[in-house]
Write a protein that holds these residues in place. Structure first.
Motif, PDB file in Angstrom:
ATOM      1  N   ALA A  91       0.900  -1.202  -0.098  1.00  0.00           N
ATOM      2  CA  ALA A  91       0.132  -0.055   0.118  1.00  0.00           C
ATOM      3  C   ALA A  91       0.964   1.205   0.022  1.00  0.00           C
ATOM      4  CB  ALA A  91      -0.847   0.078   1.174  1.00  0.00           C
ATOM      5  N   ALA A  92       2.007   1.391   0.771  1.00  0.00           N
ATOM      6  CA  ALA A  92       2.790   2.395   1.030  1.00  0.00           C
ATOM      7  C   ALA A  92       3.526   2.565  -0.542  1.00  0.00           C
ATOM      8  CB  ALA A  92       3.917   2.192   1.966  1.00  0.00           C
ATOM      9  N   GLY A  93       3.832   1.291  -1.113  1.00  0.00           N
ATOM     10  CA  GLY A  93       4.453   1.513  -2.638  1.00  0.00           C
ATOM     11  C   GLY A  93       3.677   2.232  -3.579  1.00  0.00           C
ATOM     12  N   LEU A  94       2.080   2.117  -3.430  1.00  0.00           N
ATOM     13  CA  LEU A  94       1.215   2.846  -4.331  1.00  0.00           C
ATOM     14  C   LEU A  94       1.009   4.006  -3.926  1.00  0.00           C
ATOM     15  CD1 LEU A  94      -1.493  -0.116  -4.810  1.00  0.00           C
ATOM     16  CD2 LEU A  94       0.069   0.861  -6.562  1.00  0.00           C
ATOM     17  N   ALA A  95       0.895   4.263  -2.668  1.00  0.00           N
ATOM     18  CA  ALA A  95       0.539   5.618  -2.125  1.00  0.00           C
ATOM     19  C   ALA A  95       1.704   6.544  -1.918  1.00  0.00           C
ATOM     20  CB  ALA A  95      -0.413   5.580  -0.776  1.00  0.00           C
TER      21      ALA A  95
END
Length: 509
Positions: free
Chosen positions: A278-282
């Motif tokens: 999720a952190a890689g996307l956001a």
């Protein structure tokens, strides 16, 4: 002796002015630094001390105090090295304060005295120009990036020694001219002419590209979903200069710019693996960097094998898709990155991939099929403007020697439709039909009586949500633009409704 040199800092996409104040006085030799500087900034004194020795300069044997103002804003990274070094050169008598009053210095100093590239030069240069600065000194590798901005002289510095000669007037550094990008090529090795058959899928993706709509493709393995998606960049409309600057700012902060071609002129295409977090996307980190959804700003984000992504990663897409921005909160503060992108998803209808296949039998149980499809939540599914079933390619299409329509021809139609939208939304902040705001919807989407009747019947029969209604109207607006029609007709509504019916087939049994 006192001197002040201008520098710049960066928090997210927001640059801010930093004033390097230096005071040298008699006393035991020392070098102290204040002003809420992190470890990387404080370590600059050792880098600069070594750089001076390598360049044959005698480091001042005085009590030196450096203050990075404003003192209540945290300074991070190595971007202030060059300004601190120039402040030291100033008190050593290599230049006078007046000549540097309208100059800004950013860059990292190496132990050997070379000036290394830093990230985020473009947004910092833009701020310097808006602040009334007349010249900016940057690492030579960042020069072309800085020279994108007009109205400010940009100097590329290779080393401390070179800068000393320039400041003392012995050998001046020549400022760079304004960078003018060459005409971009949108047509690489991937072309829609390579895709056999799939006429309906190509038409749907053409509509998606023309209006900036999100699209979800469902089909069995080998039907061409990934092949179609990877050719989408070749039919996307040209970027405006404002879009190029916005996108380049993000890539500059992320450190992804090519030093030879620093201005992003082709819409980004990002395709993260399904194991992305999720952190890689956001985006994330102690000093938050942009993630995939921000790097795809003004471009396309392709999620292949959509159902294989983790649920948190998929759900984090929901708010950015609505707000066109993502906010990352950390202890040090909150940073907002823009994230206006097209989302293209591709997935199989079941774990084995052959649920609903016309000739091959699915080996999954109904529960397995249901669990697999339900990895895509209803709210996320509702945010796709176009639902598209990609059928297996027929043998007659694969074996045909007839040439398929190339991307260049498709892109011409897409560009014509986007030009209509640019003219319609000029001065409103809306960039395409997919971004039409609720207050503008009825004004820019006039419908005929027959189209309104059809839409009313569909809305009641299918039980559509308010968001689905908006999506149908926006896709219909795009279909009408591609036909050159100001008014939305019945056929345009029918096409948009057709693109919203796939969830009824799979998700509602």
């Amino acid at each position: 002796m006192f001197a002040s040199i201008n520098s710049l800092g960066l928090l997210g996409l927001n640059a801010f002015p930093v004033y390097v104040e230096i005071e040298a006085s008699k006393g035991l030799p020392s070098f102290d630094m204040v002003g809420l500087a992190d470890a990387a900034v404080r370590e600059s004194r050792e880098r600069i001390r070594s750089a001076f020795r390598c360049c044959g300069l005698n480091f001042p044997s005085q009590h030196i105090m450096v203050n990075l103002a404003p003192a209540d804003v945290k300074k991070s990274g190595s971007v202030h090295d060059l300004a601190i070094a120039v402040a030291l050169l100033r008190i050593m008598g290599f230049s006078d304060d007046e000549s540097l009053r309208k100059s800004v210095f950013i860059g990292e100093v190496s132990l050997s005295g070379e000036i290394r590239a830093v990230q985020g030069v473009l947004p910092m240069t833009i701020l310097a120009q808006k602040s009334g600065m007349e010249e900016i000194y940057v690492p030579a590798d960042n020069l072309r990036e800085a020279s994108v901005v007009e109205g400010i002289r940009c100097y590329g510095v290779n080393s401390i020694g070179e800068l000393v000669f320039h400041l003392s007037g012995k050998a001046e550094i020549i400022p760079a001219g304004v960078f003018k990008p060459e005409k971009s090529s949108f047509f690489g090795n991937l072309d829609f002419a390579d895709v056999k058959g799939q006429t309906a899928a190509k038409k749907a993706l053409e509509v998606a590209a023309a209006g900036g709509h999100n699209a979800l493709m469902i089909g069995s393995p080998g039907s061409g979903k990934s092949m179609l998606a990877k050719r989408m960049p070749s039919i996307l409309p040209a970027m405006t200069f404002e879009e190029s600057i916005e996108t380049t700012n993000i890539h500059s902060v992320a450190g992804l710019l090519d030093k030879e071609s620093p201005l992003v002129t082709v819409r980004p295409f990002r395709s993260p693996h399904h194991t992305v977090s999720a952190a890689g996307l956001a985006g994330g980190g102690s000093i938050p960097k942009p993630g995939e959804i921000s790097l795809a700003h003004n471009g396309l984000l392709f999620l292949d094998e959509l159902a294989e992504f983790s649920r948190p990663a998929l759900e984090i897409l929901r708010q950015p898709l609505e707000d066109q921005q993502v906010t990352i909160s950390r202890v040090s503060g909150s940073i907002t990155y823009p994230s206006s992108f097209m989302l293209i998803g591709a997935m199989n209808p079941c774990p084995c991939g052959y649920y609903g296949h016309p000739t091959r039998k699915c080996i999954c149980s109904q529960k397995q099929v249901s669990n697999y499809l339900n990895r895509i939540s209803g709210p996320l599914l509702d945010r796709f403007d176009i639902h598209l079933e990609v059928a297996p390619v027929e043998f007659s299409d694969l074996s045909s020697a007839a040439k398929e329509e190339p991307s260049e021809a498709i892109r011409e139609r897409v560009q014509r439709a986007r030009d209509i939208q640019n003219k319609r939304f000029a001065g409103t902040g809306v960039t395409c039909n997919a971004r039409i705001t609720p207050d503008m919807l009825h004004e820019v989407c006039p419908v005929t009586d027959s189209a309104k009747t059809l839409l009313e019947n569909v809305f009641d029969r299918l039980g559509l949500s308010a968001r689905a209604y908006d999506k149908i109207m926006k896709v219909s607006r795009t279909a009408a633009d591609m036909d050159g029609s100001e008014v939305i007709d019945k056929k345009h509504i029918a096409l948009a409704v057709q693109y919203r019916s796939l969830d009824r087939k799979y998700w509602n049994g």
